[in-house]
Scaffold this active site. Structure first.
Site, PDB file in Angstrom:
ATOM      1  N   LYS A  74      25.646   8.701 100.400  1.00 27.17           N
ATOM      2  CA  LYS A  74      27.018   9.161 100.122  1.00 27.17           C
ATOM      3  C   LYS A  74      27.169  10.656 100.407  1.00 27.17           C
ATOM      4  CE  LYS A  74      26.603   7.719  95.877  1.00 27.17           C
ATOM      5  NZ  LYS A  74      25.266   7.084  95.987  1.00 27.17           N
ATOM      6  N   THR A  75      26.228  11.440  99.899  1.00 25.61           N
ATOM      7  CA  THR A  75      26.303  12.886 100.120  1.00 25.61           C
ATOM      8  C   THR A  75      26.182  13.205 101.608  1.00 25.61           C
ATOM      9  OG1 THR A  75      25.373  13.296  97.939  1.00 25.61           O
ATOM     10  CG2 THR A  75      25.223  15.092  99.536  1.00 25.61           C
TER      11      THR A  75
ATOM     12  N   ASP B  20      30.734  15.339  93.582  1.00 25.03           N
ATOM     13  CA  ASP B  20      29.676  14.350  93.396  1.00 25.03           C
ATOM     14  C   ASP B  20      29.736  13.857  91.949  1.00 25.03           C
ATOM     15  OD1 ASP B  20      27.606  12.824  94.244  1.00 25.03           O
ATOM     16  OD2 ASP B  20      26.249  14.489  94.703  1.00 25.03           O
TER      17      ASP B  20
ATOM     18  N   THR C   9      28.099   6.650  91.835  1.00 29.31           N
ATOM     19  CA  THR C   9      27.273   5.441  91.803  1.00 29.31           C
ATOM     20  C   THR C   9      27.958   4.382  90.931  1.00 29.31           C
ATOM     21  OG1 THR C   9      26.087   6.476  89.987  1.00 29.31           O
ATOM     22  CG2 THR C   9      25.021   6.524  92.147  1.00 29.31           C
TER      23      THR C   9
ATOM     24  N   ARG D 246      16.634   6.818 100.807  1.00 27.26           N
ATOM     25  CA  ARG D 246      15.885   7.833 100.061  1.00 27.26           C
ATOM     26  C   ARG D 246      14.521   7.304  99.642  1.00 27.26           C
ATOM     27  NH1 ARG D 246      19.009   9.570  95.615  1.00 27.26           N
ATOM     28  NH2 ARG D 246      19.866  11.244  96.901  1.00 27.26           N
TER      29      ARG D 246
HETATM   30  N1  LIG Z   1      22.436   6.282 107.060  1.00 22.37           N
HETATM   31  C1  LIG Z   1      21.337   7.047 106.947  1.00 22.37           C
HETATM   32  N2  LIG Z   1      20.526   7.229 108.002  1.00 22.37           N
HETATM   33  C2  LIG Z   1      19.406   7.968 107.877  1.00 22.37           C
HETATM   34  N3  LIG Z   1      19.004   8.571 106.734  1.00 22.37           N
HETATM   35  C3  LIG Z   1      19.775   8.420 105.660  1.00 22.37           C
HETATM   36  C4  LIG Z   1      20.987   7.662 105.706  1.00 22.37           C
HETATM   37  N4  LIG Z   1      21.554   7.688 104.490  1.00 22.37           N
HETATM   38  C5  LIG Z   1      20.748   8.423 103.721  1.00 22.37           C
HETATM   39  N5  LIG Z   1      19.677   8.865 104.404  1.00 22.37           N
HETATM   40  C6  LIG Z   1      18.545   9.634 103.877  1.00 22.37           C
HETATM   41  O1  LIG Z   1      18.476   9.407 102.482  1.00 22.37           O
HETATM   42  C7  LIG Z   1      18.621  10.612 101.768  1.00 22.37           C
HETATM   43  C8  LIG Z   1      19.488  10.355 100.562  1.00 22.37           C
HETATM   44  O2  LIG Z   1      20.828  10.226 100.959  1.00 22.37           O
HETATM   45  P1  LIG Z   1      22.034  10.859 100.107  1.00 22.37           P
HETATM   46  O3  LIG Z   1      21.569  12.060  99.381  1.00 22.37           O
HETATM   47  O4  LIG Z   1      23.178  11.020 101.028  1.00 22.37           O
HETATM   48  O5  LIG Z   1      22.293   9.672  99.094  1.00 22.37           O
HETATM   49  P2  LIG Z   1      23.402   9.566  97.938  1.00 22.37           P
HETATM   50  O6  LIG Z   1      24.075   8.252  98.149  1.00 22.37           O
HETATM   51  O7  LIG Z   1      24.241  10.782  97.942  1.00 22.37           O
HETATM   52  O8  LIG Z   1      22.496   9.475  96.633  1.00 22.37           O
HETATM   53  P3  LIG Z   1      22.869   9.931  95.109  1.00 22.37           P
HETATM   54  O9  LIG Z   1      23.767   8.850  94.565  1.00 22.37           O
HETATM   55  O10 LIG Z   1      21.552   9.937  94.409  1.00 22.37           O
HETATM   56  O11 LIG Z   1      23.517  11.259  95.187  1.00 22.37           O
HETATM   57  C9  LIG Z   1      19.209  11.598 102.779  1.00 22.37           C
HETATM   58  O12 LIG Z   1      18.771  12.894 102.590  1.00 22.37           O
HETATM   59  C10 LIG Z   1      18.706  11.099 104.103  1.00 22.37           C
HETATM   60  O13 LIG Z   1      17.456  11.683 104.376  1.00 22.37           O
HETATM   61 MG   LIG Z   2      24.427  12.254  96.549  1.00 22.92          MG
END
Ligand SMILES: Nc1ncnc2c1ncn2[C@@H]1O[C@H](COP(=O)(O)OP(=O)(O)OP(=O)(O)O)[C@@H](O)[C@H]1O
Ligand SMILES: [Mg+2]
Length: 339
Positions: free
Chosen positions: A68-69, A113, A162, A221
């Protein structure tokens, strides 16, 4: 319980922040999978770019670590916009949000966030800001208090959570588009592991990639985190190339099994099976037996266990499936006893 603290590959830890940053895709072509979301998002962004306007407010929701981030950063990049980042828990007083809003410039993207942790007062300030780009401030106190209305520049709110079900209805309805990020396909996780290995300068063979991907809970992740542990293992053992055995040994050391279950996941299933005869058991009872937070069980452990068919949620409570018995090597009562 010590294990729980050290492991929990699906929870965010400090070291992740560093790893996440290093491996986070900064270009669309590196953002693997989530094709539907990417496609629909592109249409919205392209259209607003064409009109020369800020895009509608966007909401991303889904399990931790699904991207998401990362997506929020990509949106800002696509729009050529500044990204201002904050989070639900960081905004304590209405003044905190007012300060951010009044500092926004035309076209900025505000990323909030953990939006489900915004408090009600902050939400109330946010509604008119989202709807009519107005900031209403109350000046003074008591009978002399009056509302000051400030015009805000066009901006886009991108919110991530989430737990979309915890967002208030009025807030949810103010997003022009909502995107749910799903668990990734195994091939996508494999592609992510391959890309990350390259970025980490790690030589790894295809079989090892498959092993890591299978234990990654369909979550980027987690995949990256396991890969890092595998890299440590290879370093300590002077391996030039990570092979299947190295990947498997690492998982074993981490007590992560071939399906990506950790001790807590297995404990959850074995409690249902052994203490409650396979269920149904109510979530509160389960949380007490596991001494874990109900929210974490519902949001972190259960979705994955359900996804891989080891757990069912029924109106009467949680039930372990026959596959769960099989995975844990526990005999199903009454099964195979009579011939
Ligand atoms: N579609 C993708 N392709 C490649 N790598 C990805 C992808 N999505 C996420 N990642 C990897 O996973 C890591 C975690 O993603 P991210 O921080 O965006 O998740 P999030 O959904 O924001 O999690 P949270 O809910 O814990 O904040 C990123 O730093 C990246 O390295
Ligand atoms: Mg995030």
């Amino acid at each position: 319980m010590e294990n729980k603290k050290i492991l929990n590959a699906h929870k965010k830890k400090e070291e992740d922040v560093v790893v996440d940053l290093a491996l986070r895709p900064t270009a669309w072509q590196d953002y693997v999978g989530q094709d539907k979301t990417k496609k629909n998002l592109k249409v919205i962004l392209d259209a607003s770019k064409k009109r020369g306007e800020s895009s509608d407010h966007l909401l991303f929701y889904g399990q931790a670590g699904l991207g998401k981030t990362t997506l929020a950063y990509l949106v800002a990049k696509e729009m050529n916009a500044n990204l201002k980042v904050t989070s639900g828990p960081a905004l304590e007083k209405t003044g905190d949000l007012a300060a951010i809003l009044t500092n926004l410039e035309k076209g900025d993207i505000l990323f909030i966030d953990e939006a489900h942790r915004l408090n009600r007062m902050i939400e109330e300030v946010l509604y008119p800001a989202l709807e009519s780009r107005k900031l209403h401030l109350i000046v003074g106190k008591g009978p002399g208090a009056r509302t000051l209305s400030i015009d805000l520049p066009p901006f886009t709110l991108v919110a991530a959570t989430t737990r979309a079900n915890l967002l208030s209805g009025p807030l949810r309805s103010r997003f022009g588009a909502t995107f749910k990020l799903d668990y990734y396909e195994p091939v996508d996780i494999e592609a992510i592991v391959r890309r990350s290995a390259k970025l980490l300068n790690l030589k790894i063979d295809d079989k090892a990639i498959v092993v890591i991907a299978a234990a990654s809970r369909f979550t980027p992740r987690t995949a990256n985190r396991l890969l890092r542990r595998v890299r440590d293992y290879a370093e300590v053992n002077n391996l030039k190339v990570v092979d299947e055995a190295a990947a498997k040994n690492t998982l074993e050391m981490l007590e992560v099994d071939n399906l990506g279950l950790e001790p807590t996941d297995r404990q959850l299933l074995s409690i249902i099976i052994e203490k409650f005869h396979g269920g149904p058991v109510g979530i509160q009872t389960l949380a007490a037996a596991l001494s874990d937070d109900q929210g974490i069980i519902e949001d972190v452990y259960e979705p994955y266990l359900m996804k891989i068919g080891l757990l069912n949620r029924t109106p009467a409570g949680r039930m372990a499936t026959p596959e769960a018995y099989q995975h844990l090597g526990i005999k199903i009562p009454g099964d195979g006893g009579l011939v």
